[in-house]
Design a protein around this motif. Structure first.
Motif: not given
Length: 419
Positions: A172-173, A178-187, A193-200, A207-213
């Motif tokens: 679930r989270a 995950s597959g790179s050296d960028a810290f990520a949080i996905k759900v 199916g996974w969605a990136d919530a945060l990328l550093a 910080i990038t919020l691909p799905a917005g906030a």
């Protein structure tokens, strides 16, 4: 044939041996001590003050008293004395004082060896993938006197080093690399199916919020998006379909689907910088008054100037006993005098001429203006003459007629500059 056994060093009963029971009983004492071995403590140098038959201690490296000379031995209380047993490599014992299992290795009683084990299962079994498995209400990882780090290492950039959170064994989270050296949080809603919530970004920390906030509405005194050390400055949502900006807990800017409201003076390069600034795209600043912006309320008024630069209204219109005038900001002035009586009776060749008296212009000119004189009298043909007699302050009408005529009502028209 040796006199003792190889492992527990128990004495054999020899052929034709007298008092065989003594040898047999000594062997039984050894068996009683080392089978299902339990010790009161290990590494103890001083003999205990109180004891009971059958109790065993592991002697330390510097024994004292009656234990002198028995370094590393097991001291078993038996028959009013001490029986010393030499432990062998690999013996196991339960340490009552530490409540822990001990193993005798390299001349020392230590804990269970956990180095290079295939896996460990606590409350459950481990497998080839999950080599450490724990079933427990909680898992505690604490410090050893200072800080504590949990390290998750991966072999290469394209691999994964992360923490995976599951519901009924479905992801679930996930957070980590995950597959790179960028810290990520996905759900995930289903584990598939996974969605990136945060990328550093690892190089900048951006910080990038691909799905917005989605933020709480907030308020002017407690904005939803604020700044550290300045809690009453930031963005908030005053109402539906609105965005507000506040500083010092007071709303300064409000954007809705119908208008943009700004409650502070506009400054900077977005507005005009001077009275003569005509840069494309800049807003006209009205803070300095009509010198910078004209509108219906101030285009008409008193014109003025300083050093040849207009400082007042665009058009000034007025009247007095001497007539009417119009002044423009560029310096142009137009005056019309009132009427006066002129007698056109002086012969001038084949026509007649008449000159009126000096009449003040309703507003003075800066220099002699261009003047025209006219009459509405239709009894004879009349026309105005050149303004040779007019001045910057007075109009002197000059008329010509085809016949002598008296009492003609004439007026003067002047155009020139007021500065």
């Amino acid at each position: 044939m040796p006199d003792t056994t190889q492992n527990l060093v128990m004495p054999y009963i020899l052929q034709a041996q007298a008092q065989k029971h003594v040898t047999h009983n000594e062997a039984l004492l050894v068996l009683d001590g080392v089978v299902q071995l339990c010790v009161e403590a290990v590494g103890q140098n001083d003999p205990p003050v109180s004891f009971a038959d059958g109790q065993i201690w592991g002697i330390g490296p510097a024994p004292t008293g009656v234990w002198v000379g028995h370094v590393g031995a097991l001291a078993m209380r038996a028959g009013g004395g001490w029986l010393y047993i030499i432990p062998r490599e690999g013996w196991r014992a339960w340490d009552r004082s530490a409540e822990a299992m001990r193993i005798y290795r390299n001349g020392v009683w230590g804990g269970l060896p956990l180095q290079q084990v295939d896996g460990l299962g606590i409350g459950t079994g481990f497998d080839a993938t999950n080599r450490l498995a724990v079933v427990s209400p909680a898992t505690l990882l604490s410090h050893d006197g200072a800080g504590h780090q949990l390290k998750i290492n991966k072999a290469a950039i394209g691999d994964t080093a992360s923490l995976l959170f599951q519901t009924n064994w479905s992801g679930r989270a996930e957070m980590g690399l995950s597959g790179s050296d960028a810290f990520a949080i996905k759900v995930s809603a289903d584990g598939a199916g996974w969605a990136d919530a945060l990328l550093a970004a690892p190089d900048s920390g951006q910080i990038t919020l691909p799905a917005g906030a989605l933020l709480a509405a907030g308020s002017a005194v407690a904005p939803a998006l604020g700044f550290a050390g300045d809690v009453d400055t930031g963005l908030f949502r005053p109402a539906a379909d609105q965005i507000g900006a506040a500083t010092g807990g007071v709303i300064r800017w409000l954007l809705s689907n119908s208008a943009c409201q700004v409650d502070v003076p506009m400054t900077g390069l977005a507005v005009t910088q001077s009275d003569s600034d005509t840069s494309t795209g800049r807003l006209v600043r009205t803070g300095a008054g009509p010198a910078q912006a004209f509108r219906r309320g101030n285009i008409l008024g008193t014109v003025s100037q300083a050093g040849g630069v207009p400082t007042g209204a665009v058009i000034e219109r007025g009247s007095n006993a001497n007539g009417e005038y119009v002044r423009f900001a560029d310096g142009t002035q137009i005056c019309t005098t009132g009427t006066q009586t002129v007698n056109v009776t002086t012969v001038a060749g084949s026509v007649f001429r008449g000159i009126g008296t000096a009449t003040p212009w309703p507003a003075a000119f800066a220099a002699v203006p261009f003047a025209l004189h006219q009459s509405a009298d239709t009894s004879v043909t009349l026309w105005g003459g050149p303004p040779a007699n007019s001045t910057a302050t007075n109009a002197v009408p000059r008329l010509f007629a085809s016949a002598s005529v008296s009492g003609v009502q004439a007026w003067s028209f002047g155009i020139g500059r007021w500065f």
